[in-house]
Scaffold this motif. Structure first.
Motif, PDB file in Angstrom:
ATOM      1  N   SER A 173      -8.350   4.827  -5.834  1.00 51.19           N
ATOM      2  CA  SER A 173      -7.096   5.199  -6.510  1.00 51.19           C
ATOM      3  C   SER A 173      -6.491   6.430  -5.840  1.00 51.19           C
ATOM      4  O   SER A 173      -6.230   7.449  -6.477  1.00 51.19           O
ATOM      5  N   LEU A 174      -6.285   6.344  -4.539  1.00 53.79           N
ATOM      6  CA  LEU A 174      -5.829   7.498  -3.754  1.00 53.79           C
ATOM      7  C   LEU A 174      -4.479   8.028  -4.225  1.00 53.79           C
ATOM      8  O   LEU A 174      -4.262   9.243  -4.256  1.00 53.79           O
ATOM      9  N   ALA A 175      -3.576   7.121  -4.588  1.00 57.29           N
ATOM     10  CA  ALA A 175      -2.205   7.536  -4.903  1.00 57.29           C
ATOM     11  C   ALA A 175      -2.080   8.228  -6.255  1.00 57.29           C
ATOM     12  O   ALA A 175      -1.083   8.896  -6.519  1.00 57.29           O
ATOM     13  N   THR A 176      -3.081   8.070  -7.116  1.00 54.56           N
ATOM     14  CA  THR A 176      -2.979   8.623  -8.467  1.00 54.56           C
ATOM     15  C   THR A 176      -3.883   9.830  -8.673  1.00 54.56           C
ATOM     16  O   THR A 176      -3.971  10.341  -9.783  1.00 54.56           O
ATOM     17  N   ARG A 177      -4.549  10.284  -7.611  1.00 56.66           N
ATOM     18  CA  ARG A 177      -5.408  11.458  -7.714  1.00 56.66           C
ATOM     19  C   ARG A 177      -4.936  12.527  -6.737  1.00 56.66           C
ATOM     20  O   ARG A 177      -4.243  12.230  -5.764  1.00 56.66           O
TER      21      ARG A 177
END
Length: 211
Positions: A173-177
């Motif tokens: 979940s790279l984009a949300t962390r």
């Protein structure tokens, strides 16, 4: 009298039935009685089918300056003027990360990973590897956490001109962390051995990237 009335009655019933079917068919909105999609439904369908945007970060490796995006800590192995491009695409908890490098040492193996902090003057400022499920023990050298499914490993081999490419895909979940901020190039391929898992030697270079 009955014989003359019967055909007329049948004809009247048939005409009424035909009229009813014709009217009913006009209200059905198409075959099977399905209504055409509304503008909102069409927009939602188009949105769900649209691919996730690709975020691209590129830079030319230089020695540290506060405004430099791509930093080399070892110009012999990652020369000044060599280049890197990072592409990242994320949707529904899944991510794809691609790196392309140009002008590094030819015919050489390098390790590379996504790290949690931005690049800094000291190579250690980029922090540890990004982990989807963080290891409670630091440094993380347990293969249960330091592995290419839980981390983003981008090891590559350069060709005769020092160019290389790597792609990694996983349930990240790279984009949300906010703990995926850079890609670090290491001196050697990444180990998966217990007690050394995730280790790839010295940090040669770093680029602050947008995921």
């Amino acid at each position: 009298m009955q014989r003359t009335r019967l055909p007329g009655s049948i004809f009247g019933l048939c005409a009424a039935s035909a009229l009813l079917v014709a009217c009913g068919g006009g209200d059905a909105g198409g075959a099977g009685g399905q209504q055409p999609p509304t503008d909102q439904q069409q927009t939602e369908q188009q949105t769900s089918e649209a691919p996730a945007p690709v975020k691209e970060t590129s830079g030319t490796f230089q020695t540290y300056q506060p405004t430099v995006t791509a930093i080399t800590y070892d110009p012999d192995q990652v020369p000044i003027g060599s280049r890197i491009k990072v592409n990242s695409q994320s949707t529904d908890g899944k991510s794809k990360v691609t790196i392309d490098v140009q002008g590094l040492q030819p015919d050489r193996d390098y390790g590379a990973h996504v790290h949690v902090n931005k690049c800094g003057q000291d190579s250690k400022e980029s922090g540890p590897h990004y982990q989807e499920k963080p290891d409670p023990v630091k440094p993380s050298v347990d293969p249960a956490f330091a592995n290419p499914q839980n981390e983003v490993w981008l090891d590559f081999h350069t060709d005769g001109e020092g160019n290389g490419h790597a792609t990694a895909e996983g349930n990240w979940s790279l984009a949300t962390r906010d703990d995926a901020q850079s890609v670090v190039i290491h001196a050697q391929p990444t180990s998966s051995e217990p007690g050394q898992a995730g280790d790839a030697g010295d940090r040669l270079a770093c680029i602050t990237a947008d995921f």
